[in-house]
Design an enzyme around this catalytic site. Structure first.
Site, PDB file in Angstrom:
ATOM      1  N   CYS A  46      40.316-116.748  55.666  1.00  0.00           N
ATOM      2  CA  CYS A  46      39.086-116.396  56.362  1.00  0.00           C
ATOM      3  C   CYS A  46      39.092-114.917  56.699  1.00  0.00           C
ATOM      4  O   CYS A  46      40.079-114.212  56.478  1.00  0.00           O
ATOM      5  CB  CYS A  46      38.916-117.223  57.643  1.00  0.00           C
ATOM      6  SG  CYS A  46      40.159-116.851  58.894  1.00  0.00           S
ATOM      7  N   CYS A  91      41.851-113.630  58.971  1.00  0.00           N
ATOM      8  CA  CYS A  91      43.126-113.365  58.287  1.00  0.00           C
ATOM      9  C   CYS A  91      43.151-111.936  57.761  1.00  0.00           C
ATOM     10  O   CYS A  91      44.132-111.199  57.951  1.00  0.00           O
ATOM     11  CB  CYS A  91      43.328-114.334  57.126  1.00  0.00           C
ATOM     12  SG  CYS A  91      43.392-116.074  57.575  1.00  0.00           S
ATOM     13  N   ASP A 146      18.023 -81.667  40.077  1.00  0.00           N
ATOM     14  CA  ASP A 146      18.316 -80.577  39.154  1.00  0.00           C
ATOM     15  C   ASP A 146      17.405 -80.743  37.934  1.00  0.00           C
ATOM     16  O   ASP A 146      17.008 -81.860  37.596  1.00  0.00           O
ATOM     17  CB  ASP A 146      19.789 -80.649  38.744  1.00  0.00           C
ATOM     18  CG  ASP A 146      20.119 -79.666  37.645  1.00  0.00           C
ATOM     19  OD1 ASP A 146      19.834 -78.475  37.820  1.00  0.00           O
ATOM     20  OD2 ASP A 146      20.651 -80.107  36.608  1.00  0.00           O
TER      21      ASP A 146
END
Length: 764
Positions: free
Chosen positions: A20, A23, A450
């Protein structure tokens, strides 16, 4: 992180045993407590990315820290891992593939056995008419392996975490299942539930010693195993794009030696400078330059371009793309980890392994949520008993609180969306360098473009011309011996006009530095060059040609004159023309409520003409700027309160890309520009910029939607469970359903379409 240095090393490795988000948060916190370490742990990919100071910590220390937290770690073999694993290879590589494939299969087998045992328990417990004499003992016999062996993944993780003084989602599940099964065992052996002829009573006022929760202990496990299995499958699907990307490359190459002899070798043996053959239909072995042959190359799997690109000698090609036409001889320029495909794959891995700022709140919540829920379940039990409710009802409510609160959905909300979104981006030729980029795309309001190579083609093309029909062929023949970009564009235009057939050979070619060139084509002496050349050599331009030249010059185009017989006979208007898709891309940026600006070192007239053609307002053009001036333009916009994205492709764009809030590099550009950017558009098309912004925004919106529903689920469900309005059985189903909703919502990103295949609107 505690004091990592600028020259810190980096390692990526698998973390095993996580179940999970809590953890992952524990492992990450443990690693970051080490001096000289900056770690990010991703629950969805089950991987850790760590920057560390090699003078203070080693990879072995990182493994020891993870194992001290109660989890496993597998370092890549190259780092000296004792496990000798290739876990550090990109997600979805061969090293991780078999294990990833086996996980859902093993989970399905585990789930199937548990479901077959639990189904009869559910039917018997919920339908009193089917409860024969001593049925409860059969139910107990069937439930025992489910509550122990079936739920063992949850019990094992809970015990491991308990040894390290931690609580996770598995703690909630283990306690809930153990409590339901333990209560039932007590009721059977020491209460009245084991008596012959016992029937399940489903009212709150019944004797607690006669209540069984075997269906809860078994079916909750089944529901959770279903959720884990579908979650594993969904995570596997989420990573499919990256796995496909990693597997694109060719496995062998046909090597050519100096004598022209052929030998088939693994691509690992290629080195820069090697020449190799690419037959029609084959994948190009590695990045290189075409030495001979012409063909169409299908780059769709790498860049997202739908139309094959024509290549000829001198053109660069990308490894893993498909030769769709003629035979090519290619000289290798980049191999191994230096290739475009390897770098593209690593960029996607980096993005998927990181964390968006929006996830930090979820991580903090997950870390403290489990202890809070355990206390909440105990409080629920105590309050129900204190107000005089039946013990069975109090117990049922507290178990429901434990089960319904599991923060699975919270932990999956961000990483699953990142997995799918960045994977889909890779398919479309859009690379998101890191999760934090997603936040920037939402805030951007101005896009600085650009001109050369970004809005325009980046090469000179013949736009228009005036003169007799033979003028183009004569000028093209002279320029066939020239290497000047303008001369080459006239030569290429002549080839196209002649359907690709060779132009007449030129004799006595002479370059006229700064002015043009001359030569003899057939029996005609031809001069091609600047208008000033004819003011010296001949009588100047006739009125009609002079008028056309003035119009072309006013439009910012370069004027080239061709003449013979002592007179100017034709005028050619040459320009770096906008890409065919640039106008549509600019319109799409405006639809996304972005203000496009054109910034270029070119002259004012040329810049304004390009802006006019693509739909940028004349007031949003900044011309004649140096690279340092581009940075100043971006900085000035930022000082005015704008959030700026910069799009460029050259070395001169790198400073501005780094200065911008969001840097977007065109993938056909330089490595320096790509390194300085946050997003990379591999296919080098301005519509890819639109895709990049749309996909980033869509991914961020999906993450926020996932987090909202994950939070909303827990906020709404916990009170219902505490009030006894949600049974433990319903709680288990709801918890699994919330996780599947989050994963399913993330998988919708797989349907994201490029602007080339879908209309776009201002709401995206």
């Amino acid at each position: 992180m505690t004091g990592t240095t600028a020259d810190a090393d980096r390692v990526e490795f698998a973390v095993t045993g996580m179940t999970c988000a809590a953890c992952a948060a524990r492992v990450e916190k443990k690693l970051n407590r080490i001096d000289g370490v900056d770690a990010t742990v991703n629950y969805a990919t089950e991987r850790a990315q760590v920057r560390y100071d090699p003078g203070r910590v080693s990879p072995a220390d990182l493994v020891a820290a993870v194992e001290a937290t109660g989890y496993g770690a597998r370092l890549p073999a190259a780092t000296g891992s004792p496990a000798g694993s290739a876990a550090g290879s990109p997600a979805g590589s061969d090293a991780d593939g078999p294990a990833a494939d086996a996980q859902p299969t093993a989970q399905l087998r585990h789930l199937t056995i548990a479901a077959l045992l639990a189904a009869p328990v559910m039917v018997l417990s919920m339908m009193p008419a089917l409860q024969f004499r001593n049925w409860q003992w059969l139910a107990f016999t069937l439930t025992a392996p489910v509550a122990t062996w079936g739920a063992w993944p949850f019990h094992r993780a809970a015990l491991r975490n308990l040894r390290h003084g931690a609580a996770t989602m598995d703690t909630l599940i283990s306690i809930g299942v153990a409590a339901a099964f333990g209560w039932s065992v007590w009721a059977l052996f020491f209460g009245t539930a084991g008596e012959a002829g016992m029937k399940m009573a489903h009212d709150a006022g019944s004797d607690a010693s006669g209540q069984l929760y075997l269906e809860v202990a078994s079916m909750v496990v089944v529901f959770l195993l279903v959720g884990r299995y579908l979650e594993a499958r969904a995570k596997r699907r989420a990573g499919q794009a990256l796995r496909a990307l990693a597997e694109l490359g060719a496995k062998e190459a046909t090597l050519l030696d100096e004598a022209g002899n052929r030998s088939v070798v693994p691509i690992e043996r290629l080195v820069p400078g090697d020449r190799f053959l690419v037959r029609p239909g084959e994948r190009i072995a590695t990045d290189g330059v075409v030495e001979s042959g012409t063909s169409a190359v299908d780059r769709s799997l790498v860049t997202g371009e739908s139309v094959p690109v024509e290549v000829a000698p001198g053109d660069e090609v990308i490894g893993a793309t498909v030769n769709a036409g003629g035979q090519l001889v290619v000289r290798a320029t980049r191999v191994g980890s230096e290739t475009a495909l390897a770098q593209l794959t690593q960029l996607v891995v980096d993005a998927q392994s990181g964390k968006a700022p929006v996830q930090r709140l979820a991580d903090r919540v997950a870390a403290v949520f489990v202890p809070f829920v355990v206390l909440g379940a105990l409080a629920t039990l105590a309050i129900w008993l204190l107000i005089g409710e039946a013990a069975s009802s109090a117990f049922s409510a507290s178990v429901a609180v434990l089960i319904i609160a599991c923060p699975c959905a919270l932990g999956l909300a961000t990483p699953t969306a990142l997995l799918v979104g960045t994977g889909r981006g890779a398919q479309l030729g859009v690379l998101i360098k890191g999760p934090a980029v997603l936040e920037s795309t939402r805030r951007v309001d101005t896009v600085v473009l650009d001109k050369t190579g970004t809005v325009t083609e980046g090469r000179m093309t013949l736009v228009d011309w005036r003169g007799p029909a033979e003028a183009l062929q004569l000028a093209g023949a002279v320029e066939s011996a020239s290497e000047h970009p303008i001369g080459r564009c006239l030569y290429e235009a002549a080839l196209v006009a002649d359907s690709g057939t060779a132009v007449v050979e030129v004799r006595d070619f002479h370059s006229l530095p700064g002015l043009g060139a001359s030569g003899t084509v057939g029996e005609v002496d031809v001069i091609v060059g600047r208008p000033e050349l004819f003011a010296v050599e001949g009588e100047g331009l006739p009125e009609e040609l002079a008028s056309f030249a003035a119009e072309a010059h006013a439009a910012g185009r370069t004027v080239v004159v061709a003449g013979w017989g002592g007179s100017a006979r034709a005028v050619f208007a040459v320009a770096d023309a906008p890409r065919p898709t640039s106008a549509a891309a600019v319109a799409a940026l405006v639809d996304l409520r972005l203000r496009p600006l054109l910034v270029t070192g070119d002259n004012e007239a040329t810049a304004r003409e390009v802006a006019r053609q693509v739909g940028i307002a004349a007031g949003d053009v900044v011309a004649g700027v140096l690279p340092a001036d581009k940075v100043d333009v971006v900085r000035r916009l930022q000082q005015e309160g704008h959030v700026v994205a910069m799009v460029g492709d050259g070395v001169n764009d790198a400073p501005a890309l780094a200065q911008a809030d969001l840097g977007i590099a065109m993938g056909a550009g330089t490595d320096v520009a790509i390194e300085a950017s946050d997003l990379t558009v591999v296919r080098g098309d301005l519509t890819g910029v639109v895709d990049a912004i749309r996909l980033s925004r869509r991914t961020l919106a999906t993450i926020k939607g996932n987090l909202f529903w994950a939070f909303a689920y827990n906020v709404a469900a916990l009170p219902l469970a505490a009030l006894g309005l949600a049974s433990p059985l319903l709680a288990g189903a709801a918890m699994a359903g919330s996780s599947l909703f989050v994963v399913g919502n993330s998988l919708r990103l797989r349907r994201f379409r490029s602007v080339a295949g879908a209309g776009i609107g201002p709401d995206i």
